[in-house]
Design an enzyme around this catalytic site. Structure first.
Site, mmCIF file in Angstrom:
data_model
loop_
_atom_site.group_PDB
_atom_site.id
_atom_site.type_symbol
_atom_site.label_atom_id
_atom_site.label_comp_id
_atom_site.label_asym_id
_atom_site.label_seq_id
_atom_site.Cartn_x
_atom_site.Cartn_y
_atom_site.Cartn_z
ATOM 1 N N ARG A 237 46.817 48.707 31.792
ATOM 2 C CA ARG A 237 47.558 47.773 30.917
ATOM 3 C C ARG A 237 48.932 48.324 30.576
ATOM 4 N NH1 ARG A 237 42.087 46.609 27.670
ATOM 5 N NH2 ARG A 237 41.505 44.871 29.019
ATOM 6 N N GLU B 153 44.348 42.345 33.972
ATOM 7 C CA GLU B 153 44.212 43.437 32.986
ATOM 8 C C GLU B 153 44.130 42.879 31.570
ATOM 9 O OE1 GLU B 153 45.087 44.012 35.785
ATOM 10 O OE2 GLU B 153 44.831 46.102 36.304
ATOM 11 N N THR C 74 35.499 41.984 37.524
ATOM 12 C CA THR C 74 35.502 40.532 37.303
ATOM 13 C C THR C 74 34.470 39.826 38.190
ATOM 14 O OG1 THR C 74 37.844 40.717 36.823
ATOM 15 C CG2 THR C 74 36.997 38.505 37.223
ATOM 16 N N GLU C 75 33.851 38.803 37.607
ATOM 17 C CA GLU C 75 32.829 38.028 38.336
ATOM 18 C C GLU C 75 33.100 36.541 38.162
ATOM 19 O OE1 GLU C 75 28.961 39.172 36.978
ATOM 20 O OE2 GLU C 75 29.273 41.276 37.565
HETATM 21 C C1 LIG Z 1 45.850 38.758 41.713
HETATM 22 C C2 LIG Z 1 44.693 39.197 40.878
HETATM 23 C C3 LIG Z 1 44.212 40.485 40.998
HETATM 24 C C4 LIG Z 1 43.097 40.888 40.254
HETATM 25 N N1 LIG Z 1 42.558 42.139 40.480
HETATM 26 C C5 LIG Z 1 41.382 42.461 39.886
HETATM 27 C C6 LIG Z 1 40.699 43.673 40.228
HETATM 28 O O1 LIG Z 1 41.186 44.478 41.040
HETATM 29 N N2 LIG Z 1 39.499 43.934 39.648
HETATM 30 C C7 LIG Z 1 38.928 43.074 38.760
HETATM 31 O O2 LIG Z 1 37.834 43.373 38.276
HETATM 32 N N3 LIG Z 1 39.547 41.921 38.400
HETATM 33 C C8 LIG Z 1 40.748 41.589 38.957
HETATM 34 N N4 LIG Z 1 41.376 40.406 38.630
HETATM 35 C C9 LIG Z 1 40.748 39.513 37.656
HETATM 36 C C10 LIG Z 1 41.508 39.388 36.349
HETATM 37 O O3 LIG Z 1 41.340 40.535 35.575
HETATM 38 C C11 LIG Z 1 40.999 38.109 35.664
HETATM 39 O O4 LIG Z 1 41.564 37.021 36.394
HETATM 40 C C12 LIG Z 1 41.376 38.033 34.214
HETATM 41 O O5 LIG Z 1 40.665 38.986 33.477
HETATM 42 C C13 LIG Z 1 41.090 36.647 33.607
HETATM 43 O O6 LIG Z 1 39.798 36.235 33.898
HETATM 44 P P1 LIG Z 1 39.567 34.798 34.546
HETATM 45 O O7 LIG Z 1 40.493 34.642 35.694
HETATM 46 O O8 LIG Z 1 38.110 34.647 34.839
HETATM 47 O O9 LIG Z 1 40.015 33.748 33.467
HETATM 48 P P2 LIG Z 1 39.093 33.083 32.329
HETATM 49 O O10 LIG Z 1 38.300 34.135 31.660
HETATM 50 O O11 LIG Z 1 38.383 31.936 32.949
HETATM 51 O O12 LIG Z 1 40.186 32.557 31.317
HETATM 52 C C14 LIG Z 1 40.911 31.343 31.551
HETATM 53 C C15 LIG Z 1 41.993 31.198 30.497
HETATM 54 O O13 LIG Z 1 41.394 31.109 29.207
HETATM 55 C C16 LIG Z 1 42.073 31.995 28.335
HETATM 56 N N5 LIG Z 1 41.145 32.501 27.315
HETATM 57 C C17 LIG Z 1 40.109 33.317 27.492
HETATM 58 N N6 LIG Z 1 39.504 33.584 26.335
HETATM 59 C C18 LIG Z 1 40.177 32.904 25.377
HETATM 60 C C19 LIG Z 1 40.069 32.783 23.977
HETATM 61 N N7 LIG Z 1 39.111 33.420 23.286
HETATM 62 N N8 LIG Z 1 40.945 31.987 23.314
HETATM 63 C C20 LIG Z 1 41.920 31.347 23.987
HETATM 64 N N9 LIG Z 1 42.083 31.430 25.326
HETATM 65 C C21 LIG Z 1 41.236 32.208 26.006
HETATM 66 C C22 LIG Z 1 42.550 33.115 29.196
HETATM 67 O O14 LIG Z 1 43.629 33.765 28.615
HETATM 68 C C23 LIG Z 1 42.962 32.382 30.448
HETATM 69 O O15 LIG Z 1 44.270 31.918 30.277
HETATM 70 C C24 LIG Z 1 42.500 39.990 39.331
HETATM 71 C C25 LIG Z 1 43.031 38.703 39.187
HETATM 72 C C26 LIG Z 1 44.092 38.295 39.952
HETATM 73 C C27 LIG Z 1 44.582 36.880 39.791
#
Ligand SMILES: Cc1cc2nc3c(=O)[nH]c(=O)nc-3n(C[C@H](O)[C@H](O)[C@H](O)COP(=O)(O)OP(=O)(O)OC[C@H]3O[C@@H](n4cnc5c(N)ncnc54)[C@H](O)[C@@H]3O)c2cc1C
Length: 411
Positions: free
Chosen positions: A255, A376, A140-141
């Site tokens: 997952r 995930e 994630t970025e």
């Molecule tokens: C505690 C924690 C641990 C984590 N650990 C890791 C790790 O070890 N390694 C790693 O790489 N990542 C990790 N993550 C990252 C995690 O996988 C991401 O937070 C997640 O994939 C969502 O990305 P985002 O937070 O950027 O949300 P965004 O992509 O900004 O999404 C925001 C919201 O929009 C919704 N959304 C997105 N696309 C759509 C769509 N097409 N239609 C409708 N709604 C949509 C999403 O469901 C979400 O509710 C972690 C996150 C947390 C909070």
């Protein structure tokens, strides 16, 4: 199962145990005993301390539970998913941080198992399995979460090295991992993704302090920054261009694990609510004797059992290598994690003010449940995967026999 686990009858069905062989039952029984003797009683303390759960990590590593994610040639047991979901469910029933030690092993080590060179495997896997080493999964970025193909981190080849530049965020185990599986975009061919292993002491690699969050205490996360970080080409995972597939392969297992963790927590929440309903008397009878409360409990139990069945099918599909397992993992993860949020909310409602207090597990379960709906792949992302798959397959699937020929648009 030995006496410890069979003596106390459980609230939820044990039917899934028929899928397990005697060695697998032994492993599950061991985990159940650890949950009763150590992990359950210490769950509140682990969360209160909010540091990486080292004691539980070492305990689960020493007992071979972490090793269930690793191949036997590196000392692991390469356990079937039908066992692993039961182990994770058991831990999730009391302690999210401990359940995440198992899902985290999949997420952070799977690509090393699947794609590292023989030399790197020999150097890392025994330590990762025994708990002497730890890895983190850095995908994630800031600009790429749900839209994972939007990665901006770059990886370029220079002679016998790869050079990494970019930022990662939300990385679990950032402060404790020795090695980071980092996925970036090839600088030379931007549509191609590359996964490399970066050691935590690499020059130009900066790891932020732990970032505060709502729940999952005991599972720290950090942001990462890579400025011209150089690693030998031997640290490549798979081939150039395999980065995305390796990440998806790890996420698939994680997952399934998140679904199991969420169902474990939902089971725990029902157990707690049902106990309270027996203990609490109001309007002259036990809360559990009031029909409205029984109906709430009924929905919770039936839906949890339905989601457990879906997850079991998914685990069997994984173990058989069915080609539709990814869509089933999306279904199981979305159903189990959304359900867990609902069940924990209702359980907290059923326990009234008591449930809202910090010394009661439901307060922690309530905060922890949210993360499973986000990490995930969020619920929305999984619904997109499932819906898109059904629409795609319906084009060539058997048409409903009650329909007449021709387009349904015409009449
Ligand atoms: C505690 C924690 C641990 C984590 N650990 C890791 C790790 O070890 N390694 C790693 O790489 N990542 C990790 N993550 C990252 C995690 O996988 C991401 O937070 C997640 O994939 C969502 O990305 P985002 O937070 O950027 O949300 P965004 O992509 O900004 O999404 C925001 C919201 O929009 C919704 N959304 C997105 N696309 C759509 C769509 N097409 N239609 C409708 N709604 C949509 C999403 O469901 C979400 O509710 C972690 C996150 C947390 C909070």
């Amino acid at each position: 199962m030995n006496e410890t686990s069979t003596a106390a009858r459980r609230l939820f069905g044990e039917h899934f145990l028929h899928d397990l062989n005697p060695q697998e039952l032994e492993m599950l029984d061991k985990v159940r005993r650890l949950v009763v003797s150590h992990i359950g009683p210490n769950a509140h303390k682990v969360a209160e301390k909010d540091e990486f759960a080292w004691d539980n990590f070492r305990l689960l590593a020493d007992e071979g539970v972490i090793g269930s994610a690793f191949p036997s040639e590196y000392g692991g047991t390469d356990a079937r998913q039908v066992l692993r979901i039961r182990v994770i469910e058991e831990l999730g029933r009391v302690c999210s941080a401990s359940a995440s030690l198992i899902t985290g092993a999949d997420l952070s080590c799977r690509a090393i198992v699947a794609g590292a060179s023989p030399q790197m495997k020999s150097a890392l896997l025994p330590g990762l399995r025994s708990g002497q080493l730890q890895a983190a999964f850095a995908l994630t970025e800031p600009e790429a979460g749900s839209d994972v193909r939007g990665l901006r981190t770059t990886v370029r080849r220079e002679g016998d090295q790869f050079v990494v530049n970019g930022r990662k965020k939300f990385i679990t185990r950032g402060t404790t991992a020795d090695w980071f599986m980092v996925v970036g975009r090839s600088e030379e061919a931007p549509s191609s993704f590359i996964a490399v292993l970066v050691p935590r002491d690499a020059a130009g690699f900066d790891i932020s302090p732990e970032v505060d969050k709502l729940g999952w205490y005991g599972v720290p996360i950090s942001s990462l920054e890579f400025k011209d970080v150089r690693v030998p080409t031997g640290n490549l995972l798979g081939k150039i261009g395999d980065g995305f597939e390796l990440a998806q392969d790890a996420l698939l297992r994680a997952r399934i694990g998140h679904a199991a963790m969420a169902l474990g927590r939902a089971i725990g929440a029902v157990e707690i609510a049902a106990t309270y309903m027996n203990d609490r008397t109001l309007f002259g009878k036990a809360l559990g004797a009031h029909q409205g409360a029984q109906w709430m409990l009924s929905d919770m139990v039936s839906q949890v059992e339905a989601a457990r069945a879906l997850l079991s099918v998914t685990a069997q599909k994984y173990d058989r290598g069915d080609d539709d397992v990814a869509v089933y993992a999306s279904m199981a993860k979305q159903q189990a994690t959304d359900l867990c949020m609902k069940v924990v909310t209702d359980a907290l409602q059923l326990t009234g003010g008591r449930g809202y207090l910090k010394d009661f597990p439901l307060e922690r379960f309530f905060r922890d449940a949210k993360l499973n709906q986000i990490g995930e792949g969020s619920s929305e992302v999984h619904k997109t995967v499932i819906g898109r798959d059904v629409v795609r397959r319906s084009g060539s699937a058997q048409r409903n026999p009650s329909l007449r020929e021709g387009s349904l648009v015409d009449y």
